[in-house]
Scaffold this motif. Structure first.
Motif, PDB file in Angstrom:
ATOM      1  N   ASP A  85      -8.840  -1.900   8.458  1.00 17.60           N
ATOM      2  CA  ASP A  85      -7.781  -1.349   9.297  1.00 17.60           C
ATOM      3  C   ASP A  85      -7.164  -2.463  10.110  1.00 17.60           C
ATOM      4  O   ASP A  85      -7.841  -3.135  10.882  1.00 17.60           O
ATOM      5  N   GLU A  86      -5.865  -2.633   9.918  1.00 11.80           N
ATOM      6  CA  GLU A  86      -5.201  -3.755  10.590  1.00 11.80           C
ATOM      7  C   GLU A  86      -4.562  -3.356  11.901  1.00 11.80           C
ATOM      8  O   GLU A  86      -3.552  -3.883  12.296  1.00 11.80           O
TER       9      GLU A  86
ATOM     10  N   LYS B  17       0.810  -1.219   0.000  1.00  9.93           N
ATOM     11  CA  LYS B  17       0.000   0.000   0.000  1.00  9.93           C
ATOM     12  C   LYS B  17       0.839   1.264   0.000  1.00  9.93           C
ATOM     13  O   LYS B  17       0.299   2.358  -0.154  1.00  9.93           O
TER      14      LYS B  17
ATOM     15  N   ARG C 242      -9.446  -1.807   0.646  1.00  7.38           N
ATOM     16  CA  ARG C 242      -9.209  -0.365   0.732  1.00  7.38           C
ATOM     17  C   ARG C 242      -9.349   0.137   2.170  1.00  7.38           C
ATOM     18  O   ARG C 242      -8.574   0.956   2.629  1.00  7.38           O
ATOM     19  N   TRP C 243     -10.365  -0.356   2.889  1.00  5.41           N
ATOM     20  CA  TRP C 243     -10.696   0.263   4.177  1.00  5.41           C
ATOM     21  C   TRP C 243     -10.400  -0.569   5.396  1.00  5.41           C
ATOM     22  O   TRP C 243     -10.523  -0.090   6.510  1.00  5.41           O
TER      23      TRP C 243
ATOM     24  N   SER D  88      -3.423   1.012  -7.018  1.00  3.67           N
ATOM     25  CA  SER D  88      -4.728   1.071  -6.358  1.00  3.67           C
ATOM     26  C   SER D  88      -5.151  -0.310  -5.885  1.00  3.67           C
ATOM     27  O   SER D  88      -4.680  -1.330  -6.374  1.00  3.67           O
TER      28      SER D  88
END
Lengths: 290, 355
Positions: B353-354, B150, B350-351, B155
């Protein structure tokens, strides 16, 4: 365009909650171009969340412009000019050095493969070596070489040297300063090893409970804060000037930290000097874990 | 505290390097190559090994048969046409006694055995694609390398699409390449065997069978495979992007329990359908679509009905039957569902959260 963007990052009222805790609680800050900014805070203060917001990795509320773009909606364009090392040793373990270079060269328009190879000269990183065969320090070396060969406008580093020995840590920041940084680039870095980056920072931000509690250029800190070595007989007089922190030394002396006190007055109390970032941090964050 | 000034001074002394001009990128090519680098073992070597092992087994069967036949001949038990007794097996003789009809049957038999010899790489393909999809968006989160991917200007859409394309096109193409190679190696092996028995392999095998048509048939299966496997690939990518742990369990358990639940309460009766409909059109399509040939159920195979067991294997009929799948609603609804799930996987990547 560039005239409009004086600030590389401009944040207003950032909010981000995890479960029942606010990691960012109305965070405001600006980062001007050509600076090396240290974002420093205790564990759980919201450092990583702030960086993730800047990098468009998480959803959040509030206004945030990075290089004039919103990282939530314009992340794909933004990543041409922003680069980051978000954790230590996150390079894929199967990858070879030459594959990493070939891949980044193929997808990043601002990556200079020759430059990257030059950075790797004199290291043990041979083209056929796989990441899984490297030590942690070597992985960071490779990651840094890849990142430094990218001509990005903003570089974000989140604990980039965690778990490395002091040789690798020193080398890391030295290379960054000597071979990468210039007045058109901006570096935002978080770390717990405050003493090690203190001398390379131009600006410092302290974050606590999701709020920026201090945001100042390093040279301004010297004007504002002072540390005084107070003799036992002058303790009461010194306390009258309201130090923000004090700690006792052996042999009856006490070190006091003052914010915005008159230098002339302080000189009468004892030997004065500019406090280190670590002492300032400890004083500012007092009671965080209480 | 004054060292920040040093930093600036140090910077000013240095000549400014000119800002490098952006160069052209080949993102899709590199993304596909990156998947190949990481999964060379599954995409390339697994089908090659499967083909190799099937060849070794064939060779062992040939040797075993040879030994058994020689023993039988030595004890005078093996007879051809009732009156000709031969010392060993003389294939030249057998061929000479065949009429046109027999040769046609032989050709059909050889084509089928060639196809079945190349089956192993294709079965392996199913497993490779299944586990590749399941791991592709999960492993990168688990080892946190997603933070590296990322950090590059690629993309999430392109990344996930490159993974889908690897599963739907790259892996099947490589496996079919391995299958075709296996088929030719199989023919060579048989040729040696035929030669040893005074037969003419050109006439008996290469002329009678049609290896090129077989190869063409397999290559023609790639687009059908890609479309038919879309729902499975989409589902596995979605599970891979979504699950926090054990993607394999989630991917299997959700459709399976849905099926059991529906069977139990006869939910499908509400739509005048049997529970079997759900198993066949939902559960099987979500989990089994990556195995080549699972479309046979919806294909129109009327042209393939063998009137007699020895009927010739018709390549054109087989091709027609395979492409009849493209005219079914099952294929297109499944493909649409697959695309929707891939879109979901892109959004999740895309979203997510780790922390």
């Amino acid at each position: 365009m560039s005239a409009v963007i004086n600030n590389v990052v401009s944040a207003r009222g950032l909010r981000k909650g995890y479960k029942n805790k606010l990691a960012l609680n109305g965070t405001d800050f600006d980062i001007p171009v050509g600076r090396i900014v240290g974002l420093i805070g205790p564990n759980g203060a919201g450092k990583t969340t702030a960086l993730k917001a800047i990098l468009g990795l998480i959803p959040f509320d509030g206004q945030l412009a990075v290089l004039g773009k919103d990282p939530r909606t314009q992340r794909d364009e933004l990543m041409n000019d922003v680069c980051f090392i978000a954790d230590v040793a996150v390079l894929p373990r199967w990858m070879k050095v030459k594959e990493a270079i070939e891949f980044v060269a193929g997808v990043h328009p601002r990556f200079d493969a020759a430059k990257c190879r030059r950075f790797l000269e004199g290291t043990q990183l041979t083209p056929g070596l796989r990441v899984r065969e490297m030590s942690k320090g070597m992985i960071v070396q490779l990651h840094l070489a890849l990142v430094m060969a990218i001509d990005a406008k903003l570089l974000v580093l989140d604990e980039p040297t965690l778990g490395l020995d002091i040789l690798y840590r020193k080398q890391f920041y030295q290379r960054l300063l000597e071979d990468y940084f210039d007045e058109e680039k901006t570096i935002l870095v978080t770390t717990h090893q405050v003493e090690e980056i203190e001398h390379i920072l131009t600006d410092v931000m302290f974050i606590r409970d999701g709020k920026i509690v201090l945001n100042a250029p390093m040279d301004e800190l010297g004007n504002r804060y002072a540390e005084v070595l107070v003799n036992a007989d002058k303790l009461d007089a010194a306390r009258g000037l309201k130090p923000i922190d004090e700690r006792a030394l052996p042999f009856g002396k006490t070190v006091m930290l003052f914010d915005g006190a008159n230098p002339g007055q302080l000189a009468l109390l004892g030997e004065t000097r500019t406090p280190g970032l670590a002492d300032l941090f400890v004083a500012t964050m007092k009671g965080t874990y209480a | 505290m004054n060292t920040s000034v040093d930093a600036m001074a140090l910077d000013a002394d240095r000549p400014r390097a000119p800002r490098a001009a952006p160069h052209a990128t080949h993102k899709l090519k590199l993304l596909l190559r990156r998947e190949f680098w990481e999964h060379k073992g599954g995409f390339l070597w697994a089908p090659v090994w499967a083909g190799g092992i099937s060849l070794v087994l064939t060779l062992m069967a040939l040797i075993f048969g040879e030994v058994a036949a020689r023993r039988a001949a030595a004890s005078g038990k093996l007879q051809i046409d009732g009156d000709v007794m031969i010392n060993g097996l003389d294939l030249g003789m057998i061929t000479s006694k065949m009429d046109a009809e027999d040769l046609r049957k032989l050709a059909g038999g050889i084509d089928l055995s060639m196809l079945s010899s190349s089956m192993w790489p294709l079965i392996v393909l199913g497993f490779v694609v299944f586990f590749y999809c399941l791991g592709s968006l999960y492993d990168e989160r688990k080892d946190r390398s997603v933070l590296f991917w990322k950090s590059l200007p690629v993309s999430d859409r392109d990344t996930v699409l490159s993974k889908a394309a690897s599963a739907l096109l790259v892996a099947p193409t490589l496996a079919i390449g391995a299958a075709i190679a296996t088929m030719f190696a199989f023919l060579l092996l048989l040729s040696v065997f035929v030669l040893l028995h005074n037969g003419n392999p050109i006439q008996l095998l290469w002329g009678a069978g049609n290896p090129l048509a077989n190869a063409g048939l397999m290559l023609a299966a790639i687009p059908v495979y890609a479309l038919w496997a879309l729902p499975t690939v989409g589902w596995l990518l979605l599970c891979s992007a979504w699950s926090r742990s054990k993607p394999f369990l989630w991917a299997i358990v959700i459709p399976l329990f849905a099926g059991i639940f529906i069977t139990w309460f006869d939910v499908m009766n509400l739509f005048d359908l049997e529970s079997g409909w759900f198993w066949k059109n939902v559960v099987a399509r979500l989990l089994g679509g990556v195995f080549p040939g699972t479309w046979i159920d919806v294909a129109n195979t009327d042209g393939l009905r063998f009137k007699t067991p020895g009927d010739m294997f018709g390549h054109l009929d087989a091709l027609k039957a395979m492409y009849s799948v493209l005219a079914t609603t099952q294929l297109w609804i499944g493909a649409a569902a697959g695309i929707a799930m891939i879109t979901g996987a892109i959004r999740l990547r895309r979203w997510r959260d780790e922390g």
